[in-house]
Design a protein around this motif. Structure first.
Motif, PDB file in Angstrom:
ATOM      1  N   LEU A 141     104.840 117.448  62.856  1.00 55.09           N
ATOM      2  CA  LEU A 141     104.470 118.704  62.200  1.00 55.09           C
ATOM      3  C   LEU A 141     104.774 118.635  60.713  1.00 55.09           C
ATOM      4  O   LEU A 141     103.978 119.078  59.876  1.00 55.09           O
ATOM      5  CB  LEU A 141     105.222 119.869  62.845  1.00 55.09           C
ATOM      6  N   ASP A 142     105.922 118.061  60.353  1.00 55.36           N
ATOM      7  CA  ASP A 142     106.276 117.896  58.939  1.00 55.36           C
ATOM      8  C   ASP A 142     105.249 117.033  58.214  1.00 55.36           C
ATOM      9  O   ASP A 142     104.854 117.338  57.080  1.00 55.36           O
ATOM     10  CB  ASP A 142     107.662 117.261  58.807  1.00 55.36           C
ATOM     11  N   SER A 190     102.416 125.744  68.412  1.00 52.29           N
ATOM     12  CA  SER A 190     103.758 125.383  68.863  1.00 52.29           C
ATOM     13  C   SER A 190     103.712 124.158  69.768  1.00 52.29           C
ATOM     14  O   SER A 190     102.647 123.725  70.207  1.00 52.29           O
ATOM     15  CB  SER A 190     104.379 126.549  69.623  1.00 52.29           C
ATOM     16  N   ARG A 228     107.773 115.974  75.000  1.00 49.69           N
ATOM     17  CA  ARG A 228     108.994 115.607  74.270  1.00 49.69           C
ATOM     18  C   ARG A 228     109.436 114.194  74.645  1.00 49.69           C
ATOM     19  O   ARG A 228     109.836 113.406  73.787  1.00 49.69           O
ATOM     20  CB  ARG A 228     110.128 116.598  74.578  1.00 49.69           C
ATOM     21  N   SER A 272     108.960 112.845  67.188  1.00 50.38           N
ATOM     22  CA  SER A 272     109.193 114.183  67.743  1.00 50.38           C
ATOM     23  C   SER A 272     108.097 115.113  67.253  1.00 50.38           C
ATOM     24  O   SER A 272     107.389 114.812  66.279  1.00 50.38           O
ATOM     25  CB  SER A 272     110.557 114.726  67.307  1.00 50.38           C
ATOM     26  N   TYR A 273     107.981 116.245  67.927  1.00 49.19           N
ATOM     27  CA  TYR A 273     106.997 117.255  67.513  1.00 49.19           C
ATOM     28  C   TYR A 273     107.261 117.702  66.077  1.00 49.19           C
ATOM     29  O   TYR A 273     106.338 117.805  65.262  1.00 49.19           O
ATOM     30  CB  TYR A 273     107.047 118.444  68.466  1.00 49.19           C
ATOM     31  N   LEU A 274     108.524 117.955  65.731  1.00 47.89           N
ATOM     32  CA  LEU A 274     108.860 118.438  64.389  1.00 47.89           C
ATOM     33  C   LEU A 274     108.559 117.392  63.319  1.00 47.89           C
ATOM     34  O   LEU A 274     108.123 117.722  62.220  1.00 47.89           O
ATOM     35  CB  LEU A 274     110.333 118.844  64.330  1.00 47.89           C
ATOM     36  N   THR A 275     108.784 116.115  63.636  1.00 50.00           N
ATOM     37  CA  THR A 275     108.472 115.049  62.686  1.00 50.00           C
ATOM     38  C   THR A 275     106.980 115.006  62.384  1.00 50.00           C
ATOM     39  O   THR A 275     106.563 114.932  61.220  1.00 50.00           O
ATOM     40  CB  THR A 275     108.918 113.684  63.243  1.00 50.00           C
TER      41      THR A 275
END
Length: 370
Positions: free
Chosen positions: A312-313, A282, A298, A307-310
């Protein structure tokens, strides 16, 4: 188009000066890119020393092989040059004259790559150590290979018109330069290449039209598109031993560069290691491993347009592709392996990444392989 603003008007706003959220005052752009622009301007009859003086770039930097300039200096240099040349397609000229050697170790790795596919994948991997203000993504869809290019932050200027001109210039340099790199690697013409750009056709386009690929203007994205059949073409200088040596130099430069600009993206990706059937760490876990708070993490990612989600994707997509191509695992098992509780969620995510479902991707790759 004649540029109306005086070159000396280019300056960051006070707010940007104080906070510099995009790292525009950090030296990150290789001096070799400035060398080429100055060469073009000298050919047009302008003084390199005068341009450097107006751009506030010390002449001594030109004689340092590993020197880098800041994005502010690069923008100033571009604006001074555009103003003197009255625009007139300077971005096209730059892209057409961009040499592989200007890319340093990455250029030599591209030259010696075993295939165009390897070269493109390598370029996207190390692109951020050459121009961190842009992001390059590569994917395939419907027999097309697509390189999608996006800026990670807006061009900063006190004048909207100036920002638009600079933005177009940077994209022209980058996109035409990328195509020129491909041409020099596999000695193919522009007939199999198409560009999509999100600006209107400039007045000087017709002057260069015969030297350029087909360009579709006023589109939603900035993309380079060509037939996927070219991916297996081998560069004329392909050399496995030289490729490995150049690759090692790229990795060493990336480490040095990431230390210089504190490349938080690279550090986060290093921590995004999959635990099979449980998923990836996470944001909180990654922040803890990097010894910073999640809020700070962040903020750092946001400052460079990520971003973290970018991230991670990106990591998930690469691992999903590997499993689909190199294993016989069922789609449901791959979904579980990657930490998705529902296969449908994995299918939706993969479609977002690649434009096709995992099944379609696997079938398409098998057809290509056969």
């Amino acid at each position: 188009m004649e540029l109306r603003h005086n070159a000396n008007h280019f300056r960051p706003t006070d707010k940007i000066k104080m906070k510099d959220p995009y790292g525009l005052s950090k030296a990150s752009i290789p001096i070799s890119y400035a060398h080429l622009l100055l060469e073009i301007m000298v050919e047009k009859g302008f003084s390199a020393s005068e341009i450097l003086h107006k751009s506030k770039i010390p002449l001594t930097l030109l004689h340092q092989l590993d020197a880098r300039i800041t994005p502010f200096q690069w923008s100033k240099l571009a604006w001074v040059s555009l103003t003197l040349a009255k625009d007139s397609g300077l971005g096209y000229e730059y892209g057409l004259k961009l040499r592989l050697t200007a890319h340093g170790p990455m250029g030599y790795a591209l030259m010696s790559s075993p295939s165009l596919r390897h070269a493109i994948e390598l370029a996207t991997q190390f692109f951020n150590m050459r121009l961190k203000d842009y992001r390059m993504d590569f994917y395939e869809a419907e027999n097309l290979s697509i390189i999608d290019i996006q800026e990670t932050h807006p061009v900063i200027s006190n004048h909207p018109e100036q920002a638009d001109v600079l933005r177009r210039f940077f994209y022209e340099c980058l996109m035409i330069g990328t195509i020129q790199t491909g041409r020099s690697l596999i000695e193919r013409n522009f007939s199999e290449v198409e560009l999509k750009v999100d600006w209107l056709e400039p007045s000087y386009h017709q002057k260069f039209e015969q030297q350029l690929p087909t360009i579709q203007f006023n589109q939603n994205r900035n993309q380079i598109r060509y037939s996927s059949s070219l991916l297996n073409q081998s560069p004329k200088m392909a050399d496995p031993s030289a490729f490995q040596q150049a690759l090692a130099q790229c990795e060493a430069e990336q480490i040095r560069f990431s230390e210089q600009i504190q490349d938080i993206c690279l550090r986060v990706k290093t921590e995004l290691v999959l635990t099979p059937e449980k998923g990836y760490p996470s944001l909180d876990t990654v922040a803890e491993r990097l010894h910073i708070s999640n809020r700070t993490l962040r903020r750092h990612l946001n400052e460079i347009g990520s971003s973290y989600l970018t991230l991670l994707d990106e990591v998930k997509y690469k691992e999903a592709e590997r499993l689909l191509l190199s294993s016989d695992m069922e789609i449901q098992n791959i979904a579980n392996y990657l930490g998705y509780l529902q296969p449908a969620n994995f299918t939706r995510a993969f479609r977002k990444w690649s434009g096709m479902t995992p099944i379609q991707f696997r079938q398409d790759m098998k057809k290509r392989g056969s």
